[in-house]
Design a protein around this motif. Structure first.
Motif, mmCIF file in Angstrom:
data_model
loop_
_atom_site.group_PDB
_atom_site.id
_atom_site.type_symbol
_atom_site.label_atom_id
_atom_site.label_comp_id
_atom_site.label_asym_id
_atom_site.label_seq_id
_atom_site.Cartn_x
_atom_site.Cartn_y
_atom_site.Cartn_z
ATOM 1 N N LYS A 359 0.827 -1.223 0.000
ATOM 2 C CA LYS A 359 0.000 0.000 0.000
ATOM 3 C C LYS A 359 0.854 1.263 0.000
ATOM 4 O O LYS A 359 0.548 2.238 -0.667
ATOM 5 C CB LYS A 359 -0.883 0.040 1.262
ATOM 6 N N TYR A 360 1.928 1.236 0.814
ATOM 7 C CA TYR A 360 2.663 2.485 1.052
ATOM 8 C C TYR A 360 3.935 2.628 0.200
ATOM 9 O O TYR A 360 4.645 3.617 0.351
ATOM 10 C CB TYR A 360 2.998 2.630 2.540
ATOM 11 N N SER A 361 4.224 1.637 -0.678
ATOM 12 C CA SER A 361 5.435 1.754 -1.518
ATOM 13 C C SER A 361 5.030 2.130 -2.940
ATOM 14 O O SER A 361 3.919 1.818 -3.377
ATOM 15 C CB SER A 361 6.186 0.423 -1.556
ATOM 16 N N PRO A 362 5.925 2.781 -3.670
ATOM 17 C CA PRO A 362 5.595 3.150 -5.050
ATOM 18 C C PRO A 362 5.392 1.910 -5.934
ATOM 19 O O PRO A 362 5.961 0.851 -5.652
ATOM 20 C CB PRO A 362 6.826 3.937 -5.516
ATOM 21 N N GLU A 363 4.601 2.088 -6.963
ATOM 22 C CA GLU A 363 4.352 0.979 -7.902
ATOM 23 C C GLU A 363 5.676 0.510 -8.503
ATOM 24 O O GLU A 363 6.612 1.307 -8.654
ATOM 25 C CB GLU A 363 3.423 1.441 -9.026
ATOM 26 N N GLY A 364 5.722 -0.757 -8.854
ATOM 27 C CA GLY A 364 6.890 -1.303 -9.551
ATOM 28 C C GLY A 364 8.059 -1.642 -8.638
ATOM 29 O O GLY A 364 9.104 -2.084 -9.113
ATOM 30 N N THR A 365 7.921 -1.426 -7.343
ATOM 31 C CA THR A 365 9.042 -1.739 -6.423
ATOM 32 C C THR A 365 8.942 -3.183 -5.929
ATOM 33 O O THR A 365 7.980 -3.900 -6.242
ATOM 34 C CB THR A 365 9.058 -0.773 -5.224
#
Ligand code: ADP
Length: 459
Positions: A359-365
């Protein structure tokens, strides 16, 4: 002469004989008639005897006096070699008997004092005895800790001088003049305890008056009450929004009918999202209430489990979410890492950590889950590549409803209870949960679990 001990009498006889011998010699040498000289000699020797006797008695008295002075100064085992003088010897024996009696009484008193001290330090109530002027006569260890007195030499000093706690002083002053025992709750600042329940009553058995203060630390109780009150307020606040939404949109739908399908779909969408939110919240609240029960671990089954399989189960539940955000989850927990756990609860904890990472990390990580043995504990760490959490939030992150950004949390469907549940699940296993934000970025949440389950009292 007859009253003197043998040694003195013997020495006096020798002196008298010597005096008589000297007199006879003088008489023989000088041609003086023996009778007058003998009488003079005898008189002189008697005088000499009396003088020597007095002097020896004085010496004996002084020696005994010095012995008593040493005993009086605290040298309880002080003694003298046995005197040859019978009376002195009798006195010495009398003193030795008194010394033995005194030593026994002292040992008894010390034993009773130690027993009392053990008793006082075993009870969890702080006790402070004050005299009539409110000077501290004594305090037990618990009271010292509560009032922060451990390093202060407080005995004999005024309570007001030693403890700068106005509320406590006021209770002591009231107790000193009240004929009845009084109780009051006081708040302390900068001491070992924050809130104390104080009972003050006159010190019975003291002729000079005084007060006994009994202190009970209610800090934890008050904090728990506050946490409960905050929790209840937060729960009602969190429930109100979705309920109000559902109620409002259903009423609107009833009013406007179903003529506009587009609007109906929109309203039903809001109602659906609010219902999901409501049910997630209620599920989290119920799970926390369950984990909060006393001795909850006795109601649960624990089994020796491969942690990798538990984590795979949690990963499978967030596959869709990870795909939607084009994120990758690496489970690098070794297959042979085992611990005694309740698999479904542990899977729930890992699920909460994983869904937060997503939820709290950027997409694609990428999110990585590592596992290892550390000091007899099995550690599972979930690391993401998100923005991390500012240091000031870290100590409170596991509190119920604590969010760094409440709006963001609600936007992504958070309840604010996910980490509180993680912490409780770790505690139910006899372990702990922690968070760390490394300088390189991202957040690492670690579960620390004992490999063999330890039943914990009160959990
Ligand atoms: P929520 O339902 O709000 O996610 P949690 O108890 O799970 O509640 O988390 C509490 C708060 O901690 C979140 O609102 C968020 O601000 C922060 N947080 C949790 N996990 C992460 C993470 N992996 N990265 C950044 N912030 C996080």
């Amino acid at each position: 002469m007859a009253r003197l001990a043998d040694g003195t009498r013997w020495r006096s006889h020798r002196i008298a004989a010597a005096a008589a011998f000297v007199a006879l010699t003088v008489c023989a040498v000088g041609g003086i008639g023996p009778a007058p000289l003998l009488i003079t000699g005898m008189a002189a020797s008697a005088g000499l005897c009396a003088w020597i006797t007095r002097r020896m008695e004085r010496e004996r008295v002084q020696t005994l006096y010095a012995l008593l002075a040493r005993i009086g100064d605290g040298e309880l085992g002080a003694s003298l070699p046995d005197s040859a003088h019978e009376g002195t010897l009798r006195l010495q024996r009398g003193i030795a008997r008194a010394q033995r009696g005194y030593a026994e009484a002292l040992a008894r008193a010390e034993m009773e004092r130690d027993d009392l001290q053990t008793l006082l330090s075993a009870i969890q109530t702080g006790l402070v005895a004050l005299d009539g002027q409110l000077r501290i006569r004594s305090a037990n260890e618990i009271a010292e800790r509560m009032l922060g007195l451990q390093t202060i030499d407080y005995r004999g000093r005024l309570l007001a001088e030693v403890i700068r706690q106005p509320e406590l002083l006021a209770v002591a002053e009231r107790a000193a003049i009240s004929p009845e025992p009084i109780t009051a709750e006081v708040r302390l600042t900068g001491a070992g305890a924050e809130s104390l329940m104080v009972a003050g009553e006159p010190l019975s058995g003291s002729s000079s008056g005084g007060v006994l203060l009994a202190l009970d630390d209610v800090t934890r109780l008050r904090r728990l009450e506050n946490v409960r009150a905050d929790f209840a307020a937060n729960v009602s606040h969190e429930l109100r929004t979705p309920i109000t939404n559902i109620k409002g949109y259903v009423e609107t739908l009833l009013d406007i009918g179903t003529d506009d399908p587009e609007q109906v779909r929109h309203f039903l969408g809001v109602i659906h999202r609010s219902t999901i939110r409501l049910s997630t919240l209620i599920e989290d609240i119920l799970l926390l209430a369950f984990l909060d029960q006393p001795r909850v671990s006795t109601h649960l089954d624990f089994e020796q489990t491969s942690l990798r399989s538990v984590i795979e189960d949690a990963c499978s539940q967030v596959t869709l979410m990870a795909q939607a955000r084009r994120m990758t989850i690496h489970n690098v927990v070794p297959p042979d890492l085992h611990a005694t756990v309740n698999p479904s609860l542990l899977s729930q904890a890992v699920l909460n950590l994983l869904s937060n990472a997503l939820k709290y990390s950027p997409e694609g990580t990428t999110v990585e889950i590592r596992g290892e043995l550390s000091n007899g504990f099995a550690e599972v760490a979930v690391r993401d590549e998100g923005p991390g959490v500012a240091a000031e939030h870290l100590p409170r992150l596991f509190e119920r409803f604590y969010r760094v950004d409440a709006a963001r949390s609600r936007e992504v469907g958070g309840t604010g209870l996910g980490l509180a549940i993680v912490k409780h699940i770790a505690m139910v296993h006899g372990g702990s949960a922690s968070v760390d934000c490394p300088r390189v970025g991202g957040t690492v949440f670690t579960l620390r679990l004992p490999r063999g389950f330890r039943q914990l009292n009160g959990i």
